[in-house]
Scaffold this motif. Structure first.
Motif, PDB file in Angstrom:
ATOM      1  N   LYS A  74       0.914  -1.306   0.093  1.00 19.83           N
ATOM      2  CA  LYS A  74      -0.021   0.106  -0.076  1.00 19.83           C
ATOM      3  C   LYS A  74       0.816   1.391   0.055  1.00 19.83           C
ATOM      4  O   LYS A  74       1.865   1.237   0.818  1.00 19.83           O
ATOM      5  N   LEU A  75       0.579   2.259  -0.719  1.00 21.70           N
ATOM      6  CA  LEU A  75       1.238   3.356  -0.749  1.00 21.70           C
ATOM      7  C   LEU A  75       0.643   4.211   0.562  1.00 21.70           C
ATOM      8  O   LEU A  75      -0.239   4.232   0.774  1.00 21.70           O
ATOM      9  N   PRO A  76       1.958   4.993   0.952  1.00 24.13           N
ATOM     10  CA  PRO A  76       1.261   5.809   2.107  1.00 24.13           C
ATOM     11  C   PRO A  76       0.382   7.070   1.832  1.00 24.13           C
ATOM     12  O   PRO A  76       0.469   7.392   0.444  1.00 24.13           O
ATOM     13  N   ASP A  77      -0.372   7.263   2.615  1.00 21.90           N
ATOM     14  CA  ASP A  77      -1.318   8.251   2.104  1.00 21.90           C
ATOM     15  C   ASP A  77      -0.491   9.515   1.647  1.00 21.90           C
ATOM     16  O   ASP A  77      -1.160  10.271   0.716  1.00 21.90           O
ATOM     17  N   ALA A  78       0.622   9.854   2.142  1.00 24.04           N
ATOM     18  CA  ALA A  78       1.231  10.935   1.744  1.00 24.04           C
ATOM     19  C   ALA A  78       1.657  10.902   0.187  1.00 24.04           C
ATOM     20  O   ALA A  78       1.880  11.914  -0.493  1.00 24.04           O
ATOM     21  N   LEU A  79       1.835   9.684  -0.434  1.00 24.56           N
ATOM     22  CA  LEU A  79       2.212   9.753  -1.572  1.00 24.56           C
ATOM     23  C   LEU A  79       0.940   9.725  -2.713  1.00 24.56           C
ATOM     24  O   LEU A  79       1.250   9.720  -3.925  1.00 24.56           O
ATOM     25  N   LEU A  80      -0.222   9.776  -2.069  1.00 31.28           N
ATOM     26  CA  LEU A  80      -1.412   9.675  -3.030  1.00 31.28           C
ATOM     27  C   LEU A  80      -1.271  11.377  -3.433  1.00 31.28           C
ATOM     28  O   LEU A  80      -0.992  11.965  -2.965  1.00 31.28           O
ATOM     29  N   ASN A  81      -1.884  11.410  -4.699  1.00 33.32           N
ATOM     30  CA  ASN A  81      -2.136  12.660  -5.319  1.00 33.32           C
ATOM     31  C   ASN A  81      -0.450  13.079  -5.765  1.00 33.32           C
ATOM     32  O   ASN A  81      -0.399  14.189  -5.844  1.00 33.32           O
ATOM     33  N   CYS A  82       0.252  12.335  -5.698  1.00 30.50           N
ATOM     34  CA  CYS A  82       1.720  12.530  -6.199  1.00 30.50           C
ATOM     35  C   CYS A  82       1.741  12.066  -7.546  1.00 30.50           C
ATOM     36  O   CYS A  82       0.858  11.516  -8.200  1.00 30.50           O
ATOM     37  N   TYR A  83       2.875  12.080  -8.180  1.00 29.30           N
ATOM     38  CA  TYR A  83       3.037  11.536  -9.717  1.00 29.30           C
ATOM     39  C   TYR A  83       3.868  10.211  -9.738  1.00 29.30           C
ATOM     40  O   TYR A  83       4.950  10.231  -9.289  1.00 29.30           O
ATOM     41  N   ALA A  84       3.469   9.508 -10.831  1.00 30.76           N
ATOM     42  CA  ALA A  84       4.280   8.341 -11.057  1.00 30.76           C
ATOM     43  C   ALA A  84       4.812   8.568 -12.344  1.00 30.76           C
ATOM     44  O   ALA A  84       4.200   9.101 -13.139  1.00 30.76           O
ATOM     45  N   VAL A  85       6.099   8.423 -12.691  1.00 35.20           N
ATOM     46  CA  VAL A  85       6.967   8.828 -13.589  1.00 35.20           C
ATOM     47  C   VAL A  85       7.152   7.349 -14.248  1.00 35.20           C
ATOM     48  O   VAL A  85       7.843   6.694 -13.962  1.00 35.20           O
ATOM     49  N   TYR A  86       6.788   7.008 -15.743  1.00 34.29           N
ATOM     50  CA  TYR A  86       7.086   5.872 -16.122  1.00 34.29           C
ATOM     51  C   TYR A  86       6.898   5.881 -17.594  1.00 34.29           C
ATOM     52  O   TYR A  86       6.178   6.659 -18.328  1.00 34.29           O
ATOM     53  N   ARG A  87       8.083   5.355 -18.279  1.00 36.17           N
ATOM     54  CA  ARG A  87       8.269   5.471 -19.781  1.00 36.17           C
ATOM     55  C   ARG A  87       8.072   6.710 -20.237  1.00 36.17           C
ATOM     56  O   ARG A  87       7.454   6.994 -21.234  1.00 36.17           O
ATOM     57  N   GLY A  88       8.734   7.781 -19.715  1.00 39.88           N
ATOM     58  CA  GLY A  88       8.784   9.076 -20.258  1.00 39.88           C
ATOM     59  C   GLY A  88       7.278   9.818 -20.217  1.00 39.88           C
ATOM     60  O   GLY A  88       7.324  10.921 -20.648  1.00 39.88           O
ATOM     61  N   ASN A  89       6.511   9.194 -19.288  1.00 46.20           N
ATOM     62  CA  ASN A  89       5.054  10.099 -19.141  1.00 46.20           C
ATOM     63  C   ASN A  89       4.954  10.244 -17.427  1.00 46.20           C
ATOM     64  O   ASN A  89       5.632   9.517 -16.617  1.00 46.20           O
ATOM     65  N   ARG A  90       4.331  11.157 -17.108  1.00 48.20           N
ATOM     66  CA  ARG A  90       3.937  11.600 -15.998  1.00 48.20           C
ATOM     67  C   ARG A  90       2.434  11.372 -15.766  1.00 48.20           C
ATOM     68  O   ARG A  90       1.665  11.681 -16.502  1.00 48.20           O
ATOM     69  N   TYR A  91       2.037  10.529 -14.487  1.00 49.61           N
ATOM     70  CA  TYR A  91       0.812  10.309 -14.168  1.00 49.61           C
ATOM     71  C   TYR A  91       0.274  10.516 -12.908  1.00 49.61           C
ATOM     72  O   TYR A  91       1.339  10.289 -11.837  1.00 49.61           O
TER      73      TYR A  91
END
Length: 117
Positions: A74-91
């Motif tokens: 589980k991702l910590p709540d502090a990381l929710l609404n952050c960004y995942a960077v994968y294969r040159g894209n930001r999500y």
């Protein structure tokens, strides 16, 4: 005992990606607001496209460029609404679903925001 075991599936399709938070920002010399990125945290999980069925069920709020992230942790709540960077894209990390009662997986919807420069 869990009803569903995602260990093999996630292990087969897992990939490495970074999670980046946005700290405060600053104005550059031209007066444009720039967001300062925090330290990147490297994680592993299976990032897969949203199925057409799921896109339809979500009522058109997501697109074919958005993804789902399957993780054992589980991702910590502090990381929710952050960004995942994968294969040159930001999500943007959105919509956590905890299947802990039924399976060994946490699922997150990743909304594509932009390409990373």
């Amino acid at each position: 005992m869990k009803l569903y075991n995602f260990t093999r599936l996630i292990s087969k399709y897992k990939t490495t990606f970074d999670i980046v938070s946005e700290n405060d920002g600053h104005y550059d010399n031209g007066g444009e607001w720039l967001t300062d990125e925090g330290k990147a945290i490297t994680k592993q999980g299976a990032i897969v496209p949203l199925s057409e069925k799921k896109l339809y069920q979500l009522g058109g709020t997501y697109t074919a460029q958005d993804r789902e992230l399957y993780m054992f942790e589980k991702l910590p709540d502090a990381l929710l609404n952050c960004y995942a960077v994968y294969r040159g894209n930001r999500y943007k990390i959105e919509q956590e679903t905890d299947y802990g009662e039924y399976a060994d997986v946490y699922v997150y919807v990743l909304r594509r925001v932009s390409a990373v420069d």
